[in-house]
Enzyme design. Structure first.
Site, mmCIF file in Angstrom:
data_model
loop_
_atom_site.group_PDB
_atom_site.id
_atom_site.type_symbol
_atom_site.label_atom_id
_atom_site.label_comp_id
_atom_site.label_asym_id
_atom_site.label_seq_id
_atom_site.Cartn_x
_atom_site.Cartn_y
_atom_site.Cartn_z
ATOM 1 N N HIS A 1 -60.188 -19.379 10.443
ATOM 2 C CA HIS A 1 -60.763 -20.718 10.344
ATOM 3 C C HIS A 1 -60.590 -21.260 8.925
ATOM 4 O O HIS A 1 -60.155 -22.396 8.719
ATOM 5 C CB HIS A 1 -62.238 -20.681 10.738
ATOM 6 C CG HIS A 1 -63.021 -21.910 10.361
ATOM 7 N ND1 HIS A 1 -62.872 -23.114 11.003
ATOM 8 C CD2 HIS A 1 -63.946 -22.126 9.392
ATOM 9 C CE1 HIS A 1 -63.678 -24.009 10.453
ATOM 10 N NE2 HIS A 1 -64.341 -23.439 9.465
ATOM 11 N N ASP B 1 -39.359 -44.814 -2.912
ATOM 12 C CA ASP B 1 -39.578 -43.578 -2.142
ATOM 13 C C ASP B 1 -40.072 -42.528 -3.121
ATOM 14 O O ASP B 1 -40.324 -42.831 -4.289
ATOM 15 C CB ASP B 1 -38.272 -43.135 -1.453
ATOM 16 C CG ASP B 1 -38.555 -42.256 -0.234
ATOM 17 O OD1 ASP B 1 -39.357 -41.310 -0.370
ATOM 18 O OD2 ASP B 1 -37.996 -42.521 0.842
ATOM 19 N N TRP C 1 -60.920 -14.969 4.147
ATOM 20 C CA TRP C 1 -59.744 -15.674 3.603
ATOM 21 C C TRP C 1 -59.491 -15.273 2.160
ATOM 22 O O TRP C 1 -58.410 -15.463 1.633
ATOM 23 C CB TRP C 1 -59.919 -17.185 3.725
ATOM 24 C CG TRP C 1 -60.751 -17.822 2.649
ATOM 25 C CD1 TRP C 1 -62.105 -17.838 2.574
ATOM 26 C CD2 TRP C 1 -60.265 -18.532 1.492
ATOM 27 N NE1 TRP C 1 -62.504 -18.515 1.443
ATOM 28 C CE2 TRP C 1 -61.399 -18.959 0.766
ATOM 29 C CE3 TRP C 1 -59.003 -18.850 1.015
ATOM 30 C CZ2 TRP C 1 -61.304 -19.675 -0.429
ATOM 31 C CZ3 TRP C 1 -58.909 -19.569 -0.182
ATOM 32 C CH2 TRP C 1 -60.047 -19.967 -0.887
ATOM 33 N N SER D 1 -44.428 -24.304 -0.201
ATOM 34 C CA SER D 1 -44.514 -25.662 0.314
ATOM 35 C C SER D 1 -45.396 -26.540 -0.573
ATOM 36 O O SER D 1 -45.018 -27.646 -0.954
ATOM 37 C CB SER D 1 -45.062 -25.625 1.742
ATOM 38 O OG SER D 1 -45.501 -26.895 2.127
ATOM 39 N N SER D 2 -46.577 -26.016 -0.923
ATOM 40 C CA SER D 2 -47.499 -26.801 -1.754
ATOM 41 C C SER D 2 -46.903 -27.089 -3.120
ATOM 42 O O SER D 2 -47.043 -28.191 -3.651
ATOM 43 C CB SER D 2 -48.814 -26.055 -1.977
ATOM 44 O OG SER D 2 -49.398 -25.748 -0.760
ATOM 45 N N HIS E 1 -60.719 -21.151 -7.716
ATOM 46 C CA HIS E 1 -61.602 -22.235 -8.116
ATOM 47 C C HIS E 1 -60.862 -23.547 -8.328
ATOM 48 O O HIS E 1 -61.277 -24.569 -7.788
ATOM 49 C CB HIS E 1 -62.530 -21.899 -9.279
ATOM 50 C CG HIS E 1 -63.667 -22.865 -9.259
ATOM 51 N ND1 HIS E 1 -64.722 -22.727 -8.395
ATOM 52 C CD2 HIS E 1 -63.830 -24.055 -9.853
ATOM 53 C CE1 HIS E 1 -65.489 -23.796 -8.488
ATOM 54 N NE2 HIS E 1 -64.976 -24.616 -9.369
ATOM 55 N N GLU F 1 -58.376 -24.317 -6.773
ATOM 56 C CA GLU F 1 -58.061 -24.686 -5.391
ATOM 57 C C GLU F 1 -59.161 -25.561 -4.780
ATOM 58 O O GLU F 1 -58.874 -26.537 -4.095
ATOM 59 C CB GLU F 1 -57.866 -23.427 -4.541
ATOM 60 C CG GLU F 1 -57.750 -23.656 -3.038
ATOM 61 C CD GLU F 1 -56.470 -24.373 -2.611
ATOM 62 O OE1 GLU F 1 -55.508 -24.378 -3.400
ATOM 63 O OE2 GLU F 1 -56.443 -24.930 -1.500
ATOM 64 N N TYR G 1 -61.002 -27.606 -6.252
ATOM 65 C CA TYR G 1 -60.892 -28.969 -6.780
ATOM 66 C C TYR G 1 -59.644 -29.664 -6.254
ATOM 67 O O TYR G 1 -59.621 -30.888 -6.126
ATOM 68 C CB TYR G 1 -60.954 -28.961 -8.305
ATOM 69 C CG TYR G 1 -62.335 -28.564 -8.764
ATOM 70 C CD1 TYR G 1 -63.446 -29.210 -8.215
ATOM 71 C CD2 TYR G 1 -62.557 -27.546 -9.651
ATOM 72 C CE1 TYR G 1 -64.723 -28.829 -8.552
ATOM 73 C CE2 TYR G 1 -63.840 -27.164 -10.002
ATOM 74 C CZ TYR G 1 -64.917 -27.807 -9.443
ATOM 75 O OH TYR G 1 -66.183 -27.429 -9.781
ATOM 76 N N SER H 1 -62.804 -43.910 -4.541
ATOM 77 C CA SER H 1 -62.742 -44.901 -5.617
ATOM 78 C C SER H 1 -61.904 -46.114 -5.230
ATOM 79 O O SER H 1 -61.962 -47.150 -5.894
ATOM 80 C CB SER H 1 -62.145 -44.276 -6.888
ATOM 81 O OG SER H 1 -62.958 -43.209 -7.306
ATOM 82 N N HIS I 1 -67.719 -17.374 -11.458
ATOM 83 C CA HIS I 1 -69.014 -17.671 -10.839
ATOM 84 C C HIS I 1 -69.003 -17.338 -9.346
ATOM 85 O O HIS I 1 -70.034 -17.346 -8.702
ATOM 86 C CB HIS I 1 -69.468 -19.121 -11.094
ATOM 87 C CG HIS I 1 -68.682 -20.171 -10.408
ATOM 88 N ND1 HIS I 1 -68.426 -21.402 -10.962
ATOM 89 C CD2 HIS I 1 -68.086 -20.218 -9.201
ATOM 90 C CE1 HIS I 1 -67.713 -22.130 -10.119
ATOM 91 N NE2 HIS I 1 -67.493 -21.433 -9.056
ATOM 92 N N HIS I 2 -67.813 -17.037 -8.811
ATOM 93 C CA HIS I 2 -67.739 -16.533 -7.438
ATOM 94 C C HIS I 2 -68.029 -15.039 -7.393
ATOM 95 O O HIS I 2 -68.005 -14.442 -6.315
ATOM 96 C CB HIS I 2 -66.345 -16.781 -6.853
ATOM 97 C CG HIS I 2 -65.995 -18.239 -6.759
ATOM 98 N ND1 HIS I 2 -66.235 -18.984 -5.632
ATOM 99 C CD2 HIS I 2 -65.441 -19.089 -7.655
ATOM 100 C CE1 HIS I 2 -65.823 -20.233 -5.845
ATOM 101 N NE2 HIS I 2 -65.352 -20.322 -7.059
ATOM 102 N N THR J 1 -68.988 -34.640 -12.961
ATOM 103 C CA THR J 1 -69.202 -34.970 -11.548
ATOM 104 C C THR J 1 -70.296 -36.014 -11.426
ATOM 105 O O THR J 1 -70.191 -36.964 -10.637
ATOM 106 C CB THR J 1 -69.571 -33.705 -10.758
ATOM 107 O OG1 THR J 1 -68.669 -32.664 -11.121
ATOM 108 C CG2 THR J 1 -69.453 -33.952 -9.263
ATOM 109 N N LYS K 1 -69.079 -39.450 -12.157
ATOM 110 C CA LYS K 1 -68.383 -40.086 -11.034
ATOM 111 C C LYS K 1 -69.375 -40.703 -10.043
ATOM 112 O O LYS K 1 -69.224 -41.845 -9.608
ATOM 113 C CB LYS K 1 -67.481 -39.081 -10.309
ATOM 114 C CG LYS K 1 -66.381 -38.533 -11.198
ATOM 115 C CD LYS K 1 -65.238 -37.936 -10.410
ATOM 116 C CE LYS K 1 -64.419 -38.971 -9.720
ATOM 117 N NZ LYS K 1 -63.500 -39.676 -10.612
ATOM 118 N N ARG L 1 -73.718 -14.224 5.070
ATOM 119 C CA ARG L 1 -72.625 -14.902 5.761
ATOM 120 C C ARG L 1 -71.703 -13.867 6.400
ATOM 121 O O ARG L 1 -71.830 -12.680 6.164
ATOM 122 C CB ARG L 1 -71.850 -15.781 4.785
ATOM 123 C CG ARG L 1 -71.177 -15.031 3.681
ATOM 124 C CD ARG L 1 -70.652 -15.956 2.603
ATOM 125 N NE ARG L 1 -69.396 -16.583 2.993
ATOM 126 C CZ ARG L 1 -68.418 -16.909 2.123
ATOM 127 N NH1 ARG L 1 -68.583 -16.665 0.831
ATOM 128 N NH2 ARG L 1 -67.313 -17.474 2.532
#
Lengths: 528, 407
Positions: free
Chosen positions: A80, A109, A145, A172-173, A256, A258, A260, A271, A305-306, A331, A334, A453
């Site tokens: 998932h 283009d 994951w 790809s990314s 991390h 990722e 963002y 915006s 922090h993870h 943040t 914003k 979890r």
């Protein structure tokens, strides 16, 4: 390139019409075609990943072994996440960038059209590999994951397929991002200075750099897993002098930034939408740009922090706690700027605006629980509980996914030339926004009350909130079929959209006809 | 189902009202309740500190949230176009930007100070009075009392084990403390600074009891430290918090905190109990509560000869507790976990290979080494059982002596 070929090309007169049939899509180098392909693929994966979420919520509807075996449950939670992150949200944003960046900066283009084609067609290949693992002996990945060793090394025959799929998706990314960055830096219309770019372009410029910086790190991490498993290395194996925690450091150095990558383009979308429907310019444009840049910089120095519970030195815990807390500052800027944009506007509530407003409010909830999670001593309680699950679904579902939906409703008339069905879309919004809160809000309580979890079964005390959450999940899941229908309906027909589409919309894309022609801005517009 | 939920909700309210009474009888803490929504204050100074910090930050984020939400809702209501709002065109103000950068920064600073203090306290394991080593296994815990010489394994209790199967004999709702009970809980004294040393034997686990105020990962090959001084006697329950494979959800932690006297009596029972267990070896194996290194238990006397029926009965019990989770009760395996029924290794003429797999595990897979976890008799039983159960009919038996020889 001889002048004869050039002339022949014009004689055929097919310069403005796309070719027909399947080859149009296979060989296309057109940014709009590729944008459509990316977004269609993302929508497909959104439903594949969503189906897995339905399995998860069905199993958790009540205690006991009800639907699937625990091992398959673990495959579902793992897949998932992989499908939603790499298959739905990232391609969704890349598709939006493909469609919008050239028309927002006045370019004909993308800078590298063939790279663009290849970057897209790697995605289905990668996902065929990844999803095929579910049918292999030993099943698909079931270690989360995050792929932490040593657990991930217990996987069955599908292990190398997982690694190879991650490599392909990463390539790809990276190619997609190089293309977007190159386009933004080189192909802006005359007069379009960096500080005149739409926020969506700015956020993607920064996101592009983040992807280019961290995807290779992920590739390196999973390659080390591969060599540990098959070639006798011991990067993460203590018995051979390695360290399993080192994988977590390397992974989250990718992971991390990722997260963002999954949210910055959403900031850009919101915006764009809020000023349109408030009929007022974005408040504090330059501080918005600096805030995104600050968030991107900070994302590189907060990864551990993870990992507050893995047992790192006290100084490490404190450093990562302080750095993480700092993210709240840009943040917050914003959020406050969006509020100030609304202030003294003239506000209407079309569906894109509703999703954008829901984004600001619900993303703020996710941000505030993020601030709580940043505090290392309390994180020792929150970590790996449903509180975390609630937190990241608030930022990813009501954050990233809501922003993508807002974007689709906002730009769909420009893409198709038709207005979507506003009334049905409002139904889609209200069903989604209510059910998503029923789905995720109780998970805060579950986590605080002690539910870890990634468990397929739970103590009876957690029954009630899980049941409520599952009901919300089913309603949210099935509501998204409405979204699919709305998009199909809008592609097939509907009220003719004007070029401007939205009264308050600003930007080059709205100077184009609706639907935007196959080739646009072949003569660059001049931006004053 | 709705009515059941109502009953439980009412029960929760009742229990909250009489939380003080609830604590008296078996010492069950009143925190775990249906509809529970918050962290426990817990029973250690650390858990109280984390709870206070949690509540402080919670109120702060609520205030920030209220400010943002009221601001947004007021704006969209007050400046809605349907009420005739005309848009202003301002788009910049450096002063407010500075204000809403500096104020959040100051709030964060205010939170960071107590958070830093708590973190420093949590990591300070000096002056501990006893040490317990916690080792994570797939999927159970081992506790070793470093000074008392007590050690034992702690796994999911049998009632929960039965209720968690497909179409169970007992429904989860009917089991007391479903998935939160173990056969042998960790018993510790109150008012004693306990140092925990945490490690793992296979993959990463995480040892978590919310009422102690923290969780700590157990990493194979590394030893992490944490501490707790439990202030109230009682039973405190938790779970493994780091995904560790198929049965991650089924390895609870139970800590029983006793008054010093009771604890000492328990220690005497355990250390004395080891001798009596050895004397009575053979009658009641399988229940190794506090029985020390169970693998060494049978090492003292002559290994016994057992009949095939005895071995099969012993083996079936061990198989149900240890093996069926992965290899399944019918021996057919599942997914990544190989079938034992019909396996050429299991039914080979010479049992040495399968004995080796059971005792030493298979590296790089989820197959554990059971040599240290089971005694000779249990290993002999389970190997005999898998060689003769289902359609595997080698017809021979493996005696405890063979296991002893293989050690």
């Amino acid at each position: 390139m001889s002048s004869t070929t050039h002339d022949t090309h014009h004689e055929h007169g097919d310069h403005h019409a796309p070719p027909y049939g399947i080859t149009r899509w296979l060989f296309t180098t057109n940014h709009k075609d590729l944008g459509v392909l990316y977004m269609s693929f993302a929508l497909l994966m959104f439903f594949v990943g969503g189906a897995m979420a339905m399995v998860i919520r069905a199993e958790l509807f009540q205690p006991g072994l009800n639907v699937v075996d625990p091992y398959f449950f673990n495959q579902m939670t793992t897949m998932h996440a992989l499908v939603m992150i790499f298959g739905a949200v990232m391609p969704g944003f890349t598709g939006l960038a493909n469609w919008l960046v050239p028309v927002q900066i006045g370019a004909p283009d993308m800078a590298l059209p063939r790279v663009n084609n290849w970057a897209f067609w790697l995605l289905p290949a990668g996902f065929v590999l990844l999803l095929a693992t579910l049918f292999m002996p030993g099943g698909g990945p079931a270690g989360g994951w995050t792929m932490y060793p040593p657990l991930v090394l217990q996987m069955g025959d599908a292990f190398p397929f997982l690694i190879f799929a991650v490599h392909i998706l990463g390539i790809s990314s990276i190619m997609g991002s190089i293309n977007i960055v190159a386009t933004i830096l080189n192909m802006r219309a005359p007069g379009m200075t960096l500080m005149k770019m739409p926020m969506f372009v700015w956020t993607w410029l920064i996101t592009g750099f983040l992807i280019i910086a961290v995807m290779p790190v992920l590739a390196g991490a999973v390659t080390m897993l591969l060599t540990d498993q098959y070639f006798g290395t011991s990067f993460f194996n203590t018995a051979g002098g390695g360290d399993p925690v080192m994988f977590q450091h390397v992974f989250w150095f990718f992971g991390h930034p990722e997260v963002y990558i999954l949210i910055l383009p959403a900031f850009g979308i919101v915006s764009a939408i809020i000023p349109t429907f408030a009929r007022k310019p974005l408040f504090g444009y330059s501080s918005m740009v600096y805030a995104v840049a600050a968030i991107a910089f900070l994302s590189f120095i907060v990864w551990a922090h993870h990992m507050f519970t893995v047992g790192m030195p006290l100084a490490g815990q404190l450093f990562f706690m302080f750095a993480t807390m700092l993210i709240a500052v840009p943040t917050g800027v914003k959020i406050f700027n969006w509020m100030a944009t609304l202030w003294r506007g003239s506000i209407t509530f079309e569906t894109p605006m509703l999703f954008a407003l829901a984004f600001v409010i619900l993303f703020t909830i996710g941000g505030l629980s993020g601030l709580m999670l940043a505090l290392a001593p309390v994180d020792l309680q929150y970590h790996d509980t449903y509180f975390v699950v609630a937190h990241f679904h608030y930022v990813l579902v009501t954050g990233a996914v809501f922003a993508i939906m807002a974007a689709v409703y906002y730009w769909l008339p420009k893409w198709t030339g038709h207005m979507y069905d506003e009334k049905l879309a409002q139904w889609h919004f209200w069903l989604s926004v209510i059910s998503v809160n029923v789905l995720f809000f109780p998970q805060h309580f579950l986590g605080l009350a002690g539910m870890p979890r990634r468990i397929p079964d739970y103590a009876v005390q957690f029954t009630e909130f899980n049941m409520i959450s599952s009901i919300g999940g089913f309603v949210f899941g099935f509501s998204q079929l409405l979204f699919l229908w709305l998009v199909i309906k809008c592609v097939r027909g509907g009220e003719k959209a004007s070029d401007q589409v939205w009264e308050g919309a600003q930007g080059l894309e709205w100077t184009l006809p609706s639907p935007a022609p196959y080739h646009s801005f072949e003569t660059p517009p001049v931006v004053k | 189902m709705i009515s059941k939920m109502l009953v439980r909700a009412l029960a929760a309210i009742g229990l909250l009202a009489s939380a003080a009474h609830a604590a008296a009888e078996p010492g069950e803490s009143g925190w775990r309740q249906p509809w529970g929504m918050n962290l426990p204050e817990g029973v250690t100074s650390l858990s109280q500190e984390t709870y206070d910090l949690h509540m402080l930050v919670f109120y702060i984020v609520c205030a920030i949230g209220a400010f943002v939400f009221i601001g947004i809702f007021y704006s969209v209501w007050r400046f809605r176009r349907s009420a005739g709002a005309r848009p202003a065109q301002f788009h910049h103000n450096t002063m407010v930007e500075i204000i809403w950068t500096v104020i959040p920064f100051l709030i964060l600073l205010g939170i960071a100070i107590p958070a830093t203090q708590s973190m420093i306290t949590m990591r300070d394991t000096t002056d501990h009075e006893m040490t317990v080593k916690v080792t994570g296994y797939q999927w159970l815990w081992e506790y070793e009392y470093m000074d008392e010489g007590i050690s034992f394994f702690s796994r999911l209790d049998e009632d929960s084990q039965r209720a968690r199967q497909r179409n169970p004999e007992v429904a989860p709702e009917e089991v007391d403390h479903y998935l939160l009970d173990v056969d042998n809980p960790l018993v510790v004294p109150v008012d004693t600074k306990i140092r925990f040393l945490l490690t793992s034997n296979d993959v990463i686990h995480s040892w978590w009891v919310p009422e102690l105020g923290w969780k700590q990962d157990t990493v194979p090959g590394f030893v992490n430290e944490a501490w707790a001084t439990i202030e109230e006697p009682g039973v405190y329950r938790g779970q493994c918090a780091e995904l560790c494979g198929r049965d991650h959800g089924f390895m609870p932690v139970v800590v029983v905190a006793m008054e010093q006297d009771d604890y000492e009596a328990w220690v005497d029972e355990q250390t004395g109990g080891e001798e009596s267990a050895q004397a009575a070896s053979g009658d009641e194996s399988g229940s190794e509560s506090g029985g020390g290194e169970s693998g060494e238990q049978a090492g003292g006397g002559e290994p016994e000869e057992l009949s095939q029926d005895q071995l099969m009965a012993q083996g079936e019990e061990v198989f149900g507790n240890q093996c069926a989770a992965c290899h399944q009760a019918d021996g057919q395996g599942m997914g990544n976990f190989p079938a034992l029924a019909g396996s050429s290794v299991v039914t080979a003429e010479d049992p040495q290979e399968v004995l080796d797999v059971v005792m030493n595990g298979v590296s790089g897979t989820a197959m554990q080494a059971f040599g240290d976890r089971l005694d000779d008799r249990e290993i002999a039983g389970v190997v005999t059982y898998i060689r003769n159960a289902w359609d595997n009919d080698t017809g021979d038996v493996v005696q405890p002596a063979a296991v002893q020889a293989a050690r």
